[in-house]
Motif scaffolding. Structure first.
Motif, PDB file in Angstrom:
ATOM      1  N   LEU A  71     -11.954  -9.072   0.963  1.00 30.28           N
ATOM      2  CA  LEU A  71     -13.246  -8.523   0.560  1.00 30.28           C
ATOM      3  C   LEU A  71     -13.903  -9.429  -0.467  1.00 30.28           C
ATOM      4  CD1 LEU A  71     -15.126  -5.959   0.713  1.00 30.28           C
ATOM      5  CD2 LEU A  71     -13.866  -5.140  -1.280  1.00 30.28           C
ATOM      6  N   LEU A  72     -15.213  -9.630  -0.317  1.00 26.37           N
ATOM      7  CA  LEU A  72     -16.034 -10.312  -1.308  1.00 26.37           C
ATOM      8  C   LEU A  72     -17.022  -9.270  -1.825  1.00 26.37           C
ATOM      9  CD1 LEU A  72     -17.738 -13.709  -1.174  1.00 26.37           C
ATOM     10  CD2 LEU A  72     -19.092 -11.697  -1.684  1.00 26.37           C
ATOM     11  N   ILE A  73     -17.138  -9.160  -3.127  1.00 25.34           N
ATOM     12  CA  ILE A  73     -18.100  -8.227  -3.725  1.00 25.34           C
ATOM     13  C   ILE A  73     -19.241  -9.027  -4.328  1.00 25.34           C
ATOM     14  CG2 ILE A  73     -18.487  -6.610  -5.615  1.00 25.34           C
ATOM     15  CD1 ILE A  73     -15.885  -5.386  -5.129  1.00 25.34           C
ATOM     16  N   ALA A  90     -11.849  -1.868  -5.599  1.00 24.38           N
ATOM     17  CA  ALA A  90     -11.643  -2.924  -4.608  1.00 24.38           C
ATOM     18  C   ALA A  90     -10.472  -3.826  -4.987  1.00 24.38           C
ATOM     19  CB  ALA A  90     -12.914  -3.750  -4.454  1.00 24.38           C
ATOM     20  N   ALA A  91     -10.351  -4.135  -6.259  1.00 25.68           N
ATOM     21  CA  ALA A  91      -9.265  -5.002  -6.706  1.00 25.68           C
ATOM     22  C   ALA A  91      -7.901  -4.347  -6.474  1.00 25.68           C
ATOM     23  CB  ALA A  91      -9.437  -5.348  -8.180  1.00 25.68           C
ATOM     24  N   ARG A  92      -7.868  -3.041  -6.512  1.00 33.02           N
ATOM     25  CA  ARG A  92      -6.602  -2.322  -6.322  1.00 33.02           C
ATOM     26  C   ARG A  92      -6.266  -2.091  -4.852  1.00 33.02           C
ATOM     27  NH1 ARG A  92      -2.781   0.502  -9.016  1.00 33.02           N
ATOM     28  NH2 ARG A  92      -2.033   2.416  -8.045  1.00 33.02           N
ATOM     29  N   HIS A  93      -7.288  -1.906  -4.008  1.00 31.79           N
ATOM     30  CA  HIS A  93      -7.042  -1.478  -2.635  1.00 31.79           C
ATOM     31  C   HIS A  93      -7.360  -2.518  -1.560  1.00 31.79           C
ATOM     32  CE1 HIS A  93      -6.090   2.578  -3.910  1.00 31.79           C
ATOM     33  NE2 HIS A  93      -7.133   2.515  -4.722  1.00 31.79           N
ATOM     34  N   PHE A  94      -7.927  -3.639  -1.931  1.00 32.21           N
ATOM     35  CA  PHE A  94      -8.270  -4.688  -0.979  1.00 32.21           C
ATOM     36  C   PHE A  94      -7.776  -6.033  -1.509  1.00 32.21           C
ATOM     37  CE2 PHE A  94     -11.374  -1.360  -0.311  1.00 32.21           C
ATOM     38  CZ  PHE A  94     -11.468  -1.283   1.071  1.00 32.21           C
ATOM     39  N   ASP A  95      -7.870  -7.050  -0.661  1.00 31.08           N
ATOM     40  CA  ASP A  95      -7.596  -8.421  -1.078  1.00 31.08           C
ATOM     41  C   ASP A  95      -8.926  -8.991  -1.566  1.00 31.08           C
ATOM     42  OD1 ASP A  95      -6.783 -11.035  -1.441  1.00 31.08           O
ATOM     43  OD2 ASP A  95      -6.696 -11.477   0.703  1.00 31.08           O
ATOM     44  N   LEU A  96      -9.219  -8.817  -2.836  1.00 32.12           N
ATOM     45  CA  LEU A  96     -10.495  -9.260  -3.405  1.00 32.12           C
ATOM     46  C   LEU A  96     -10.468 -10.776  -3.523  1.00 32.12           C
ATOM     47  CD1 LEU A  96     -13.212  -8.362  -4.481  1.00 32.12           C
ATOM     48  CD2 LEU A  96     -12.150  -8.059  -6.720  1.00 32.12           C
ATOM     49  N   VAL A  97     -11.226 -11.442  -2.656  1.00 34.32           N
ATOM     50  CA  VAL A  97     -11.168 -12.899  -2.590  1.00 34.32           C
ATOM     51  C   VAL A  97     -12.210 -13.584  -3.471  1.00 34.32           C
ATOM     52  CG1 VAL A  97     -10.096 -12.963  -0.319  1.00 34.32           C
ATOM     53  CG2 VAL A  97     -12.578 -12.971  -0.488  1.00 34.32           C
TER      54      VAL A  97
END
Length: 67
Positions: free
Chosen positions: A5-7, A22-29
């Motif tokens: 994920l990109l935010i 998002a940082a906890r549940h996704f691969d925040l790239v």
């Protein structure tokens, strides 16, 4: 494997909750910033602080300074 994920956001109260979720549940790239209620410089500085505060391992980059 978590979904990458990109935010792209203007850090405010609601988006901060989204960033930490998002940082906890996704691969925040990556985190990119936009101008909004504040300048691009301010939003980027805020995002850098939040990423550091949350211990998030994702690069932060400034986006476009205009729509």
């Amino acid at each position: 494997m978590a979904t990458p994920l990109l935010i792209d956001f203007d850090p405010g109260i609601d988006p901060v909750v989204s960033l930490f979720y998002a940082a906890r549940h996704f691969d925040l790239v990556q985190v990119t910033t936009t101008h909004g209620n504040a300048s691009l410089t301010t939003t980027t500085r805020n995002a850098l602080r939040l990423v550091g505060l949350g211990g998030i391992d994702a690069p932060v980059a400034a986006g476009s300074p205009r729509s």
